[in-house]
Design a protein around this motif. Structure first.
Motif, PDB file in Angstrom:
ATOM      1  N   ALA A  88      49.305  48.616  44.048  1.00 30.00           N
ATOM      2  CA  ALA A  88      47.968  49.430  43.987  1.00 30.00           C
ATOM      3  C   ALA A  88      47.307  48.889  42.840  1.00 30.00           C
ATOM      4  O   ALA A  88      46.112  48.318  42.935  1.00 30.00           O
ATOM      5  CB  ALA A  88      48.296  50.751  44.259  1.00 30.00           C
ATOM      6  N   ASP A  89      47.637  49.116  41.752  1.00 27.17           N
ATOM      7  CA  ASP A  89      46.777  49.060  40.285  1.00 27.17           C
ATOM      8  C   ASP A  89      47.463  48.179  39.260  1.00 27.17           C
ATOM      9  O   ASP A  89      48.088  48.857  38.255  1.00 27.17           O
ATOM     10  CB  ASP A  89      46.141  50.325  40.019  1.00 27.17           C
ATOM     11  N   PRO A  90      47.614  46.918  39.547  1.00 24.39           N
ATOM     12  CA  PRO A  90      48.474  46.250  38.642  1.00 24.39           C
ATOM     13  C   PRO A  90      47.862  46.247  37.021  1.00 24.39           C
ATOM     14  O   PRO A  90      46.535  46.263  37.060  1.00 24.39           O
ATOM     15  CB  PRO A  90      48.549  44.726  39.027  1.00 24.39           C
ATOM     16  N   VAL A  91      48.443  46.264  35.958  1.00 24.20           N
ATOM     17  CA  VAL A  91      48.003  46.127  34.643  1.00 24.20           C
ATOM     18  C   VAL A  91      48.065  45.029  34.148  1.00 24.20           C
ATOM     19  O   VAL A  91      47.595  44.645  33.013  1.00 24.20           O
ATOM     20  CB  VAL A  91      48.753  47.217  33.754  1.00 24.20           C
ATOM     21  N   GLY A  92      48.754  44.030  34.901  1.00 28.58           N
ATOM     22  CA  GLY A  92      48.775  42.521  34.255  1.00 28.58           C
ATOM     23  C   GLY A  92      49.288  41.784  35.392  1.00 28.58           C
ATOM     24  O   GLY A  92      49.569  42.093  36.702  1.00 28.58           O
ATOM     25  N   TYR A  93      49.433  40.289  35.171  1.00 26.83           N
ATOM     26  CA  TYR A  93      49.343  39.422  36.182  1.00 26.83           C
ATOM     27  C   TYR A  93      50.547  38.256  35.819  1.00 26.83           C
ATOM     28  O   TYR A  93      50.668  37.956  34.574  1.00 26.83           O
ATOM     29  CB  TYR A  93      48.182  38.744  36.689  1.00 26.83           C
ATOM     30  N   VAL A  94      51.318  37.761  36.808  1.00 20.31           N
ATOM     31  CA  VAL A  94      51.865  36.580  36.510  1.00 20.31           C
ATOM     32  C   VAL A  94      51.714  35.463  37.527  1.00 20.31           C
ATOM     33  O   VAL A  94      51.383  35.791  38.697  1.00 20.31           O
ATOM     34  CB  VAL A  94      53.535  36.914  36.998  1.00 20.31           C
ATOM     35  N   ALA A  95      50.887  34.427  36.782  1.00 14.99           N
ATOM     36  CA  ALA A  95      50.236  33.559  37.597  1.00 14.99           C
ATOM     37  C   ALA A  95      51.073  32.205  38.055  1.00 14.99           C
ATOM     38  O   ALA A  95      51.934  31.884  37.521  1.00 14.99           O
ATOM     39  CB  ALA A  95      49.039  33.006  36.786  1.00 14.99           C
ATOM     40  N   ALA A  96      51.022  32.005  39.381  1.00  8.93           N
ATOM     41  CA  ALA A  96      51.668  30.647  39.796  1.00  8.93           C
ATOM     42  C   ALA A  96      50.799  29.794  40.430  1.00  8.93           C
ATOM     43  O   ALA A  96      50.105  30.161  41.369  1.00  8.93           O
ATOM     44  CB  ALA A  96      52.631  31.288  40.868  1.00  8.93           C
ATOM     45  N   VAL A  97      50.671  28.776  39.696  1.00  2.89           N
ATOM     46  CA  VAL A  97      49.796  27.582  40.326  1.00  2.89           C
ATOM     47  C   VAL A  97      50.301  26.743  41.142  1.00  2.89           C
ATOM     48  O   VAL A  97      51.296  26.093  40.776  1.00  2.89           O
ATOM     49  CB  VAL A  97      49.103  26.834  39.157  1.00  2.89           C
TER      50      VAL A  97
END
Length: 425
Positions: A88-97
């Motif tokens: 719902a409310d993420p404090v961070g991300y893990v990006a996948a290109v």
């Protein structure tokens, strides 16, 4: 009179043959599994579903379900929808290109998203997996592959993001870094663009990327090196170029895949011009690198026609061990555990029964098409699409259609023999 319940060989054969007219009705019926002693048994062959790669998986969502279903087509005993996973409310991300060859998720992309979910779940605070899809995107199920958020762009300042345009893509990654600051950046270490773009992005961030990473945690990473014979251990960097099968793809949960807005960067000075792909002779491509393979087995008799079809379709030629041993194809064209392991997007098998060594060699192929007269052979069971017909007749029809497409003249009917039965499963 004995009350012992006896086996019915006919029903067992129908359950094994998915092409039988009574197969669906039989596997859909709820049958009491009672052993010879009267004790109730669990039949493992009736619990679960079959993935696209042909692998059987247990259906943990509905343990009492019967019957197998093809992935993407739930059977009557399989839950229609997977449980929805929300962040719902993420404090961070893990990006996948993602590479998205042909506009769709490859098996390598799904492995990358699977690892991204593992890294996101290890965090103490809720993190979301951010999938970045650039270019001509045709994929519609990012959520099923494990994406919680999606940034999807097809152009930047009226410049299409198709082909080779690393400067435009780096500008978008830079804008994503400024707005969302992902904890990790994951790229497929592949020739489809991920290796090049990930290396450029690591240089721009001033980070030393981990290449050919196959075992990753938040603290340590194991990378392949030395012609795949050596493992290198190192602290996990922010930029990871991941090898195939670095993690299991997401299968049991469905994620939201909510679109994210991104403030587009300013105009980009493009100095690299993409002149398009270079024409390559398919016969010069190694089997391990080919994306479209036409393979022949013992059921092929007209080899001149086979070579002609491979040329017209632009496919790389392969063969079973029987065809190689008989001298019809060279040894380096043999597909299987005793030959070459292939990972083509499309594998078209003509006249191949499907020995276990051959099926092992095509285990990583995304789509398998079989042409065979034997509806019960193992290759037919493994295939995603099957044509029950003589391969010579099917090849003649393909040549007829390709000639009509190139000349613009409608085909003059099929070349199959009159009254010949054909069936597509």
């Amino acid at each position: 009179m004995s009350l012992r319940i006896r086996r019915n060989p006919r029903l067992e054969r129908i359950r094994r043959n998915r092409l039988h007219p009574e197969h669906e009705a039989l596997v859909a019926a709820t049958v009491s599994a009672i052993g010879p002693t009267g004790l109730r048994r669990i039949n493992p062959h009736q619990t679960g579903f079959v993935m696209v790669q042909g692998r059987k998986r247990l259906n943990r969502l509905n343990p009492g379900g019967v019957g197998f279903a093809t992935a993407g087509q739930p059977g009557r005993g399989q839950a229609k929808e997977k449980p929805l996973h929300r962040v719902a409310d993420p404090v961070g991300y893990v990006a996948a290109v993602l590479d998205l060859p042909g506009g769709r998720l490859s098996s390598h992309d799904r492995d990358v998203l699977g690892l991204a979910q593992q890294l996101a779940q290890v965090k103490d605070e809720p993190h979301a997996v951010l999938a970045i899809a650039l270019g001509d995107v045709r994929e519609t199920d990012f959520g099923g592959a494990g994406a919680d958020r999606v940034i999807q762009l097809s152009q930047l300042h009226n410049e299409a993001l198709t082909g080779y345009c690393p400067e435009l893509k780096l500008a978008i990654l830079n804008a994503t870094e400024q707005h969302y600051q992902p904890a990790f950046w994951l790229f497929p270490d592949s020739i489809d663009g991920g290796a090049d773009l990930g290396s450029r992005w690591a240089v721009q961030l001033g980070d030393r990327a981990a290449v050919q990473a196959w075992h990753v945690s938040t603290e340590n990473t194991v990378c392949r090196g030395g012609s795949q014979l050596t493992d290198w251990h190192r602290p996990t960097p922010r930029v990871l170029l991941l090898a195939p099968e670095c993690a299991a793809p997401v299968e049991e949960l469905r994620h939201e895949a909510l679109p994210l807005e991104l403030a587009l960067p300013g105009p980009v000075s493009v100095t690299i011009e993409d002149l398009g792909p270079v024409s390559v002779d398919p016969s010069q491509i190694a089997l391990s690198e080919a994306e479209f393979i036409l393979a022949a087995g013992n059921g092929v008799r007209n080899w001149d026609q086979f070579h002609q079809v491979a040329t017209v379709l632009g496919a790389t030629e392969g063969a079973s061990r029987v065809a190689v041993d008989d001298g019809y194809m060279p040894r380096h064209r043999q597909v299987g555990a005793s030959g070459t392991w292939v990972s083509a997007r499309v594998y078209l098998a003509a006249g191949i029964s499907g020995a276990i060594q051959h099926l092992q060699g095509i285990g990583q192929c995304e789509t398998v098409i079989a042409i065979n007269l034997d509806a019960g052979c193992d290759m037919v069971r493994r295939a995603d699409l099957t044509v029950i017909a003589d391969s010579e007749a099917v090849f003649a029809e393909l040549l007829n259609l390709m000639t009509a497409r190139q000349t613009g003249i409608a085909p003059q009917g099929g070349t199959a023999h009159e009254g010949e039965a054909r069936h597509v499963a």
